[in-house]
Design an enzyme around this catalytic site. Structure first.
Site, PDB file in Angstrom:
ATOM      1  N   ASP A 109      29.494  56.750  42.890  1.00  0.00           N
ATOM      2  CA  ASP A 109      29.656  56.619  41.749  1.00  0.00           C
ATOM      3  C   ASP A 109      30.353  57.713  40.972  1.00  0.00           C
ATOM      4  OD1 ASP A 109      27.876  55.097  42.065  1.00  0.00           O
ATOM      5  OD2 ASP A 109      26.277  55.830  42.950  1.00  0.00           O
ATOM      6  N   GLU A 271      27.795  46.924  35.442  1.00  0.00           N
ATOM      7  CA  GLU A 271      26.537  47.900  35.192  1.00  0.00           C
ATOM      8  C   GLU A 271      27.384  49.178  35.154  1.00  0.00           C
ATOM      9  OE1 GLU A 271      25.745  46.839  38.630  1.00  0.00           O
ATOM     10  OE2 GLU A 271      26.923  48.083  40.180  1.00  0.00           O
TER      11      GLU A 271
END
Length: 593
Positions: A109, A271
């Site tokens: 991430d 997302e």
């Protein structure tokens, strides 16, 4: 004859006939991910290599599952003519290129920013402490951890966090008006907690910190990012498609409820949203398709920050569409503009082996970005992740890591949940680590220090004084549900494996005669792990086991498995154990250039 056989063992004419008359699958790979071009390079025949490259357009930089490209193979084999040809055809300078991932091991991430000529990146840390590593680079390739978003255990809230919970998907941003840096992330609680998801925000006047006490924004969702508009307003974005809320001037609270601004391109598990302004447009980027094989990055744009947003006609702007490719599950990215004006994209990926597992978990890679004539950014080279790229910027010496435990013997040390400062100390190069009597499967266990496993094959060693009670030594660790311990105690040596909710194997051996200190080694290679003790000037292997699948996200169904394998030191018991040395080596199959 298969195309692999023809490429490696037949003459050029036979290979041509197989290609042009037998109608086989030219993208076929073997079990290790090698392409037909790998086999031609292995034959040492330049004519066959050139034929497949020129007329089948096979990619000299298409890596196998170990990350080795046909160009790498030619260099490793000393086939200078083939290497020169493939380098020229792929526009790669082998002496000034790099291999993805750039952050190897459990660094998922990613989010990054540029500060002058420096670049700063943050990655998820989940339940590990310190929370949210901040790394720095001058060339986008060589990164050094220089700080953490949360270093105070009292602020971290991870003491109760089960493995896979904690801090998800951080973002780093800069507000030129206040001249402050912001890091936000989702704090993911345990399943039984009253609030399972909320957003955390910290700020500092330097990108590496120190960062102040967190603010908590009680809005459900994951993967927050903060966008600072040039009119002085601030916005937080998060998922459930893409929702956005305006923030207060200090970015520590929402001014109004969040609302939907974009449903995504494929409209499936949208997302990881990021917003930037460029050329009069607001550009919106998001990960879509879930974190598995459908993962991708999609884009949209609008003249108004609240939309409506127009989907990019070239979506996805990055996706791995080859199920046998080296870098898999690619998505969750953010753009940055380099000092020279070029654009780059960081993104997460997996390196999955022939057995279907990815021990290192999700890692960070980068891609160069080009802008289309109609003003859309897309990843270069066909919007696919590339294993090898020319160095994007002049190679820079990595920044020195901060002194202290984080750099003891060259390790970037973390612990599961938070380590009480009273339980460790470093003095004159010696680490003293104390346990609290609990084992690694227990949530409140103390006496555990870990580094991220960077490659499938590795060697880790430590030297320690034999504890007076309990055991201490090396651990290969995933979470409280899956680990192994290779340790020593007053009764001898121990290898214990733990998976699920129980010990699945335990073996013991006597100590070398007359010893008060031992040196232990674990070696992972060729699908096995070997455990050895130094006996005089020689190493004696005590046990060898198959590579443990339970040390991967895919190998065990137990809790949330979103992290990656770790290696490190443990103490089980209450003794204060002196570790006098630590060393780890992570040889890269493709070789370092």
């Amino acid at each position: 004859m298969t195309l692999f056989d023809a490429a490696q063992n037949a003459d050029l004419q036979t290979l041509q006939h197989a290609v042009e008359y037998e109608g086989q699958n030219f993208r076929e790979r073997d079990a290790d991910g090698n392409t037909i071009l790998h086999y031609a390079v292995q034959s040492g025949d330049l004519a066959k290599t050139a034929y497949l490259t020129d007329f089948l357009a096979l990619d000299p930089l298409d890596a196998n599952l170990s990350g080795v490209t046909p160009l790498d193979l030619a260099l490793q084999n000393g086939a200078a003519d083939i290497a020169a040809y493939l380098a020229e055809r792929s526009d790669i300078d082998p002496a000034h290129s790099f291999h993805n991932p750039v952050r190897r091991g459990f660094y998922p991430d990613p989010s990054w920013i540029r500060v002058g000529e420096d670049y700063y990146m943050v990655n998820s840390s989940f339940s590990f402490f310190p929370c949210i590593p901040i790394s720095k680079s001058r060339d986008l390739v060589h990164w050094t951890t220089v700080g953490y978003a949360i270093t105070n255990p009292a602020w971290a809230r991870v003491a109760r966090s089960e493995g896979g919970r904690g801090y998800w998907a951080p973002d780093i941003s800069y507000d030129p008006a206040s001249k402050r840096y912001y890091i936000t992330a989702t704090y993911r609680g345990n399943e039984g907690d009253p609030e399972r998801r909320c957003q955390m925000v910290v700020s500092a006047d330097r990108p590496e910190g120190p960062y102040g006490e967190p603010a908590w924004i009680h809005e459900d969702g994951i993967d927050p990012s903060i966008f600072h508009d040039d009119d002085g307003r601030h916005y937080m974005l998060f998922n459930r498609s893409v929702r956005m809320a305006e923030l207060t001037p200090d970015c520590r609270a929402m001014k109004a409820p969040a609302r939907l601004i974009w449903g995504g391109d494929v409209k499936n598990k949208t997302e990881g949203p990021q917003l930037m302004k460029h050329g009069g447009y607001y550009y919106l980027f998001a990960a879509e398709g879930g974190t598995g094989s459908g993962h991708r990055i999609s884009a949209a744009r609008s003249k108004n920050v609240w939309g409506p947003y127009e989907n990019c006609p070239y979506n996805p702007i990055l996706r791995q569409d080859d199920a046998g490719g080296y870098l898999q599950n690619c998505g969750h990215g953010k753009l940055v503009q380099a000092a020279d004006g070029r654009w780059f994209l960081c993104f997460l990926c997996l390196r999955r082996g022939p057995d279907g597992t990815a021990p290192m978990g999700r890692e960070t890679s980068i891609a160069e970005v080009t802008w289309t004539p109609d003003g859309w950014p897309v990843a270069a080279y066909g919007r696919r992740p590339r294993a090898v790229l020319n160095l994007p910027l002049p190679e820079a010496i990595p920044t020195a890591a901060p002194a202290g435990l984080t750099d003891w013997k060259g390790g970037e040390w973390v612990t599961q949940r938070a380590l009480d400062a009273a339980n460790f100390a470093v003095e004159n190069g010696v680490l003293t680590l104390r346990g609290n009597g609990l084992d690694l499967c227990e949530m409140q266990m103390q006496g555990l220090l870990l580094v991220r496993q960077q490659e499938r094959a590795f060697t880790a060693e430590t030297e320690l004084d034999i504890p007076s009670a309990g055991t201490a030594g090396l651990t290969c660790y995933y979470d409280e549900h899956s680990y192994l311990k290779f340790g020593v105690g007053p009764d001898g040596l121990l290898l214990q494996e733990y998976a699920g909710y129980e010990v699945i194997s335990a073996q013991t051996a006597p100590l070398p005669a007359g010893t008060s200190r031992v040196r232990l080694r674990v070696t992972a290679e060729n699908g096995n792990r070997a455990f050895a003790v130094q006996d005089g000037n020689t190493w004696r292997t005590l046990w060898t086991i198959p590579e443990p699948r339970y040390l991967t996200s895919e190998g065990l169904k137990c809790g949330k498995r979103f992290t990656g394998a770790m290696v490190g030191l443990y103490v089980h018991g209450t003794a204060a154990v002196r570790f006098t040395d630590w060393a780890a080596a992570w040889p890269r199959p493709e070789g370092k250039r």
